[in-house]
Enzyme design. Structure first.
Site, short mmCIF file in Angstrom:
data_model
loop_
_atom_site.label_atom_id
_atom_site.label_comp_id
_atom_site.label_asym_id
_atom_site.label_seq_id
_atom_site.Cartn_x
_atom_site.Cartn_y
_atom_site.Cartn_z
N TYR A 1 -7.83 6.79 4.60
CA TYR A 1 -9.21 7.16 4.29
C TYR A 1 -10.14 5.96 4.45
CZ TYR A 1 -7.92 5.50 -0.45
OH TYR A 1 -7.47 4.78 -1.52
N HIS B 1 -5.67 -3.72 -10.82
CA HIS B 1 -5.46 -2.78 -9.71
C HIS B 1 -4.13 -3.09 -9.01
CE1 HIS B 1 -7.23 -0.37 -6.30
NE2 HIS B 1 -6.32 -1.04 -5.65
#
Ligand code: FES
Length: 373
Positions: free
Chosen positions: A148, A171
């Site tokens: 994406y 993250h």
């Protein structure tokens, strides 16, 4: 996510540029999603097959300049059919391949509804050694591929490096909980509409789903502006990818044959696998390593059960196959690991030779076959 993906942040830097990263050392990365005009399916079978052959030949002709991986999106999205993931050094090669694809008999029936251009770059959120590794992509050749385009909010870039690093550490920690998912982060700033193109390779789509869900809870997610459209793609050889387009009169695909209960499929010429060698082929949508040692021919899953390395690139000795990445050794007859770190067996396939070809089946070998695994 695997260790190799390291930088894994959907984040970027507004600093840097040439200097420490000489442009010649960075790669151009292109994601070209093609769609076939339904009118193509009304062509005679021979014309369609000739078009596929021509496209395969064109892509093969660029193998000295571009790494090209093919994926089918057929049935998984309504607005694209095929992805060609290209990795090279020059924009001109990317453009030349697109031109040559359009010059094939398939060209008049192809459009490119999605096109994402990017480059590799060192991540600023990881160690120098990890960052260096990001300059060159090393596809894992997993079965599934998720892609994406990605855009951060402008507020993200106003944060201090320390604030961003703290969020990226969290993250990255989430990513490390999913070693079966490998991330490739590429950068598009100024080259294309998005800031990044992120792609994930895995054999376990459920792991990817869980990873993405967990990342939604990370603080860095507050600074995501856009991360769609998302493409779920299946890795196949280019010819097999084109076969998924389907049309009346097409030869039955290996996957469909298997579903229909047919056993044996010819997958290679006998001469393709000399003694002591291994070759990767696709069978019913799976990567399979054909291995010959002595007079015996074996077929096992090509992906190492430890961390997905391509076993066809490993070494063959004494009825065993050794993984090129971390040295796991597998018994070729049973698929069982005899030496770790892998601790799960490989799928094995029935294999025989006939009429100068190598034939595979997923079920028990037919009695009287010449050899089996
Ligand atoms: S990938 Fe680690 S041993 Fe094969």
């Amino acid at each position: 996510m695997s260790d190799r993906q390291a930088g894994r942040g959907n984040s970027g830097s507004s600093s840097g540029g040439r200097g420490e990263e000489a442009s010649g050392r960075r790669q151009i990365v292109k994601f070209s999603f093609y769609r076939i005009d339904p009118a193509w399916r009304q062509l005679p079978v021979a014309e369609r097959e000739a078009g596929k052959d021509a496209l395969v030949a064109v892509v093969d002709g660029f193998s000295d300049r571009l790494q090209v991986r093919s994926y089918s999106v057929v049935g998984l999205r309504g607005d694209a059919d095929i992805l060609l993931w290209q990795i090279g050094e020059r924009l001109e090669d990317i453009q030349a391949l697109a031109t040559e694809v359009m010059r094939t008999p398939l060209g008049p029936y192809l459009s490119m509804p999605y096109s994402y251009l990017a480059m590799t770059r060192k991540s600023q959120y990881v160690s120098p050694a990890e960052a260096e590794a990001h300059l060159h992509l090393h596809p894992a050749e997993s079965k599934y591929f998720f892609v994406y385009p990605f855009v951060k909010t402008r507020e993200w870039y106003q944060l201090s490096l320390e604030e961003r690093q703290e969020m990226m550490n969290a993250h990255i920690a989430v990513g490390r909980k999913y070693p079966s998912v490998k991330l490739n982060t590429t950068y598009s700033f100024g080259l294309d509409d998005q800031e990044f193109v992120v792609s994930f390779e895995t054999d376990e789509p459920a792991d990817f789903l869980d990873l993405v869900m967990e990342l939604r809870g990370a603080k860095s997610s507050l600074y995501t502006l856009s991360d769609t459209p998302i493409f779920t793609c299946i890795s196949l050889g280019l010819r097999e990818t084109l076969d998924t387009l389907g049309a009346p009169g097409d030869p039955v695909s290996a996957a469909a044959s298997q579903a229909a209960g047919e056993q044996w499929q010819r997958v290679a010429d006998d001469a393709d696998v000399p003694d002591g060698a291994a070759k990767m082929i696709y069978f019913a949508g799976e990567q399979v390593a054909l291995v010959r040692t002595g007079q015996q021919l074996y077929a096992v899953a090509n992906r190492c059960s430890h961390a997905n390395a391509s076993l066809a690139e490993g070494t063959v000795a004494d009825g065993a196959l050794t993984c090129p990445s971390h040295g796991s050794t597998f018994d070729l007859a049973t698929g069982e690991p005899s030496c770790g770190p892998a601790n799960r067996p490989l799928t094995t396939y029935a294999v025989r030779t006939e009429d100068g070809g190598i034939w595979l089946a997923q079920r028990a070998p037919v009695p009287g076959s010449t050899s089996g695994a």
